[in-house]
Design an enzyme around this catalytic site. Sequence first.
Site: not given
Length: 442
Positions: A414-416
């Site tokens: 998850d790039h967040r």
Amino acid sequence: MATLFRMPGVSADADEAVLEAWTVQQGATISSGQTIASVETEKAVVDVESDIDAVVHALLVPGGATVPVGDPIAVLLEIDEDPAEGEKLLAQLGLGGDQAAETATAIASAPEEAQAPPAPAPDAPAPSATVVAAPAASSNGGRVFASPIARKLAREKGIDFATLTGTGPGGRIVRDDVLAAASAGTAPVTAAAPPAASAAAAPQPAAQPVAPVVRPGWEATPHSKLRKLVASRLQASKQQAPHFYLRTSLRVDALLALRAQLNAAGSDRISVNDFIVKAAAKALIDVPEMNVVWSEEAVLHAPQADVAVAVASDRGLVTPVISGVEGLSLSALSRRIKDAVARANDGKLQQSELEGGTLTISNLAMFGVEEFDAIINPPQAGILAVGAAVKQPVVGDDGEIAVAGVVKVVLSVDHRPVDGVVGAKWLARFKELIENPLQIIV
């Protein structure tokens, strides 16, 4: 004083649950902390405990009943309290003594393994989940009592509550009442056309899924609660979590040799997956920036390595979380995973065992799958997809070509909460541990 024992909210995302079975009988004396029923949610079967010392005056629903969260399911008396106080509560619910007695008889005569009611035939009204007789839908000054999910379904299907008869406790309208009305073809509510200005300002409805074309001979398997939950969560994950993928190959000859030595010397049979879960946990401790989850307010950092293991159970896909993996020996971890898999197949995992964790391991090696991309289990930061070990030529550090066992893995992130460099650092540390497996057990 007499009290109502209500269906607890055993799952944060459930409006209702199935009362699988009672573990007490009417008239039994129970103590605080004693299990009195088992409740099935979309994910697991959860034991429900009493929080007081009491006498069971009446059981209001049988095993297999689908009950909205918050609805009364039993009447409890204080120790030595007059049973007349329990009768007063039953009367307030619209349940006379005869009705309560019929329910108690139905519960007592039910088989020990209570089964949920069968799904209705396509052209037949859906049966009510409860067997307690009840008057028509209760109202108070025009107010209709209904469960939240019943109201939601009625709005979706355009059904007027005034046409429904509630079969829940006290005449409350429940989900099955709405489904029965929909199956019977109850006329939907015809809403007045909104003013032109309001219509212009109203948001456009979301695009509906394209219905499949069903050919002769096709068969339909109705969605289970677990299948619908998994589908909903994974769809939300792909829509909300910006996935990126990191791939690498692992040489596993040293690991396989060490595993053979451990299994020959010990009583616990260690699997390759046990090594992978342990290595993943150690890498989370060594690269703590990966040991996180995303929330709308902050990135949450976990103090220990809680790793989920994807299990294709007999009931569907579940991901029990093994807590504190970094502190477990390989044999202890192996026992924990085997126990979780066995209880997943029996539907006996506790709700708490399916929550938390920052990373999931999904291993399809036993099916011969060499490589795949997995969808993150929200709100975790990543999932590691593990393929099968395959013999193939590799070039060693000395430039010589040799045949080695190679496993391909894909890390979905998850790039967040996690940047690409952090994901790469974690994967590099994981690779180092797998290819130097003594580091995993020391």
